[in-house]
Design a protein around this motif. Structure first.
Motif, PDB file in Angstrom:
ATOM      1  N   ALA A 182     -83.200  19.664  20.448  1.00 58.29           N
ATOM      2  CA  ALA A 182     -82.610  19.551  21.781  1.00 58.29           C
ATOM      3  C   ALA A 182     -83.138  20.671  22.651  1.00 58.29           C
ATOM      4  O   ALA A 182     -83.687  21.664  22.160  1.00 58.29           O
ATOM      5  CB  ALA A 182     -81.085  19.616  21.701  1.00 58.29           C
ATOM      6  N   GLY A 183     -82.971  20.508  23.949  1.00 58.27           N
ATOM      7  CA  GLY A 183     -83.417  21.552  24.858  1.00 58.27           C
ATOM      8  C   GLY A 183     -82.796  21.427  26.228  1.00 58.27           C
ATOM      9  O   GLY A 183     -82.109  20.453  26.545  1.00 58.27           O
ATOM     10  N   GLY A 238     -76.589  25.994  30.110  1.00 58.23           N
ATOM     11  CA  GLY A 238     -75.198  26.414  30.073  1.00 58.23           C
ATOM     12  C   GLY A 238     -74.241  25.393  29.489  1.00 58.23           C
ATOM     13  O   GLY A 238     -73.091  25.723  29.213  1.00 58.23           O
ATOM     14  N   TYR A 239     -74.670  24.164  29.278  1.00 57.25           N
ATOM     15  CA  TYR A 239     -73.816  23.137  28.691  1.00 57.25           C
ATOM     16  C   TYR A 239     -73.908  23.211  27.163  1.00 57.25           C
ATOM     17  O   TYR A 239     -74.266  22.237  26.488  1.00 57.25           O
ATOM     18  CB  TYR A 239     -74.216  21.743  29.201  1.00 57.25           C
ATOM     19  N   THR A 240     -73.552  24.367  26.629  1.00 51.34           N
ATOM     20  CA  THR A 240     -73.711  24.656  25.208  1.00 51.34           C
ATOM     21  C   THR A 240     -72.799  23.787  24.348  1.00 51.34           C
ATOM     22  O   THR A 240     -73.132  23.500  23.198  1.00 51.34           O
ATOM     23  CB  THR A 240     -73.467  26.151  24.948  1.00 51.34           C
ATOM     24  N   LEU A 280     -81.300  27.821  27.530  1.00 44.59           N
ATOM     25  CA  LEU A 280     -79.914  27.851  27.069  1.00 44.59           C
ATOM     26  C   LEU A 280     -79.000  28.360  28.190  1.00 44.59           C
ATOM     27  O   LEU A 280     -77.940  27.809  28.428  1.00 44.59           O
ATOM     28  CB  LEU A 280     -79.800  28.755  25.841  1.00 44.59           C
ATOM     29  N   THR A 281     -79.415  29.431  28.841  1.00 44.44           N
ATOM     30  CA  THR A 281     -78.645  30.145  29.874  1.00 44.44           C
ATOM     31  C   THR A 281     -77.194  30.367  29.438  1.00 44.44           C
ATOM     32  O   THR A 281     -76.255  30.154  30.203  1.00 44.44           O
ATOM     33  CB  THR A 281     -78.729  29.472  31.266  1.00 44.44           C
ATOM     34  N   ASP A 282     -77.036  30.816  28.211  1.00 38.23           N
ATOM     35  CA  ASP A 282     -75.733  31.110  27.627  1.00 38.23           C
ATOM     36  C   ASP A 282     -75.961  32.116  26.503  1.00 38.23           C
ATOM     37  O   ASP A 282     -77.112  32.450  26.173  1.00 38.23           O
ATOM     38  CB  ASP A 282     -75.096  29.819  27.095  1.00 38.23           C
ATOM     39  N   GLY A 331     -77.060  29.001  14.434  1.00 38.88           N
ATOM     40  CA  GLY A 331     -77.682  28.231  13.358  1.00 38.88           C
ATOM     41  C   GLY A 331     -78.952  27.516  13.771  1.00 38.88           C
ATOM     42  O   GLY A 331     -79.586  26.857  12.956  1.00 38.88           O
ATOM     43  N   TRP A 332     -79.339  27.633  15.027  1.00 36.14           N
ATOM     44  CA  TRP A 332     -80.509  26.939  15.558  1.00 36.14           C
ATOM     45  C   TRP A 332     -81.730  27.847  15.551  1.00 36.14           C
ATOM     46  O   TRP A 332     -81.613  29.059  15.739  1.00 36.14           O
ATOM     47  CB  TRP A 332     -80.255  26.513  16.995  1.00 36.14           C
ATOM     48  N   THR A 333     -82.908  27.272  15.385  1.00 36.71           N
ATOM     49  CA  THR A 333     -84.152  27.968  15.701  1.00 36.71           C
ATOM     50  C   THR A 333     -84.332  27.756  17.193  1.00 36.71           C
ATOM     51  O   THR A 333     -84.488  26.622  17.647  1.00 36.71           O
ATOM     52  CB  THR A 333     -85.343  27.375  14.930  1.00 36.71           C
ATOM     53  N   ALA A 334     -84.265  28.827  17.960  1.00 36.81           N
ATOM     54  CA  ALA A 334     -84.262  28.711  19.422  1.00 36.81           C
ATOM     55  C   ALA A 334     -85.299  29.629  20.048  1.00 36.81           C
ATOM     56  O   ALA A 334     -85.544  30.735  19.557  1.00 36.81           O
ATOM     57  CB  ALA A 334     -82.877  29.046  19.971  1.00 36.81           C
ATOM     58  N   VAL A 335     -85.892  29.152  21.150  1.00 33.94           N
ATOM     59  CA  VAL A 335     -86.856  29.946  21.909  1.00 33.94           C
ATOM     60  C   VAL A 335     -86.372  30.074  23.352  1.00 33.94           C
ATOM     61  O   VAL A 335     -85.528  29.312  23.817  1.00 33.94           O
ATOM     62  CB  VAL A 335     -88.271  29.325  21.871  1.00 33.94           C
ATOM     63  N   ALA A 336     -86.949  31.043  24.047  1.00 36.11           N
ATOM     64  CA  ALA A 336     -86.578  31.298  25.444  1.00 36.11           C
ATOM     65  C   ALA A 336     -87.277  30.335  26.383  1.00 36.11           C
ATOM     66  O   ALA A 336     -88.447  30.018  26.211  1.00 36.11           O
ATOM     67  CB  ALA A 336     -86.946  32.734  25.823  1.00 36.11           C
ATOM     68  N   GLY A 337     -86.543  29.891  27.376  1.00 39.08           N
ATOM     69  CA  GLY A 337     -87.114  29.115  28.466  1.00 39.08           C
ATOM     70  C   GLY A 337     -87.266  29.991  29.697  1.00 39.08           C
ATOM     71  O   GLY A 337     -86.827  31.142  29.710  1.00 39.08           O
ATOM     72  N   ASN A 338     -87.871  29.459  30.734  1.00 39.85           N
ATOM     73  CA  ASN A 338     -88.075  30.240  31.949  1.00 39.85           C
ATOM     74  C   ASN A 338     -86.750  30.694  32.557  1.00 39.85           C
ATOM     75  O   ASN A 338     -86.653  31.816  33.074  1.00 39.85           O
ATOM     76  CB  ASN A 338     -88.912  29.458  32.974  1.00 39.85           C
ATOM     77  N   ASN A 339     -85.701  29.879  32.500  1.00 42.32           N
ATOM     78  CA  ASN A 339     -84.405  30.290  33.033  1.00 42.32           C
ATOM     79  C   ASN A 339     -83.746  31.350  32.166  1.00 42.32           C
ATOM     80  O   ASN A 339     -83.047  32.223  32.677  1.00 42.32           O
ATOM     81  CB  ASN A 339     -83.486  29.079  33.215  1.00 42.32           C
ATOM     82  N   ASP A 340     -83.951  31.299  30.856  1.00 41.80           N
ATOM     83  CA  ASP A 340     -83.413  32.335  29.980  1.00 41.80           C
ATOM     84  C   ASP A 340     -84.021  33.686  30.337  1.00 41.80           C
ATOM     85  O   ASP A 340     -83.318  34.700  30.403  1.00 41.80           O
ATOM     86  CB  ASP A 340     -83.701  32.003  28.512  1.00 41.80           C
TER      87      ASP A 340
END
Length: 156
Positions: A6-7, A11-13, A33-35, A42-51
């Motif tokens: 997902a991506g 903020g709608y975490t 994510l902006t959160d 528990g997720w493998t997560a990367v930064a987006g431009n908004n993050d």
């Protein structure tokens, strides 16, 4: 292995938390994510431009080992739209990955470029293709990974 991808939750975490109810071996998040990242620990997560804009600390990319496959995870805003798939495939190849997962566009994609499977789950926040919010599943068992785009109307 089965993954939920997902991506672009912006903020709608709670929508990501709903996806955690799906039986999977791993969860991959493509950025924006902006959160608080602790909410998806528990997720493998990367930064987006908004993050990056909001100072959220996530890595710019990640690599996930999955059965006999390697998955490169990146937001994708680093590359211009017209050449994005080619550049993503080249970057994945550089790291020995045969799958690349990206976000940013809010439009789901299953494509192939130079032998690299290219996936975008769309957005759990707002679709930009007019077909509704989406996420993706990926099954890496066997020689050929299988991805599916799933449209879902999320509870806020």
């Amino acid at each position: 292995m089965k993954f939920v991808i997902a991506g672009d939750s912006h903020g709608y975490t709670r929508r990501l938390e709903q996806l955690e109810e799906i039986c999977a071996d791993g969860w991959i998040f493509t950025g924006d994510l902006t959160d608080d990242p602790a909410r998806i620990s528990g997720w493998t997560a990367v930064a987006g431009n908004n993050d990056e804009y909001f100072g959220i600390k996530l890595p710019p990319m990640a690599i996930v080992d999955a059965d006999n496959h390697k998955i490169l995870v990146i937001h994708g805003h680093q590359f211009p739209a017209g050449t994005r798939h080619g550049q993503l495939a080249a970057l994945a190849g550089k790291f020995g990955c045969d799958i690349v997962v990206y976000g940013h566009t809010h439009v789901p994609v299953i494509a192939e470029e130079n032998g690299i499977l290219i996936l975008n789950p769309g957005s759990v926040y707002r679709s930009r293709d007019g077909k509704g919010t989406s996420y993706m599943t990926l099954d890496t068992a066997g020689p050929r990974p299988k991805a599916e785009i799933i449209r879902k109307k999320f509870q806020s």
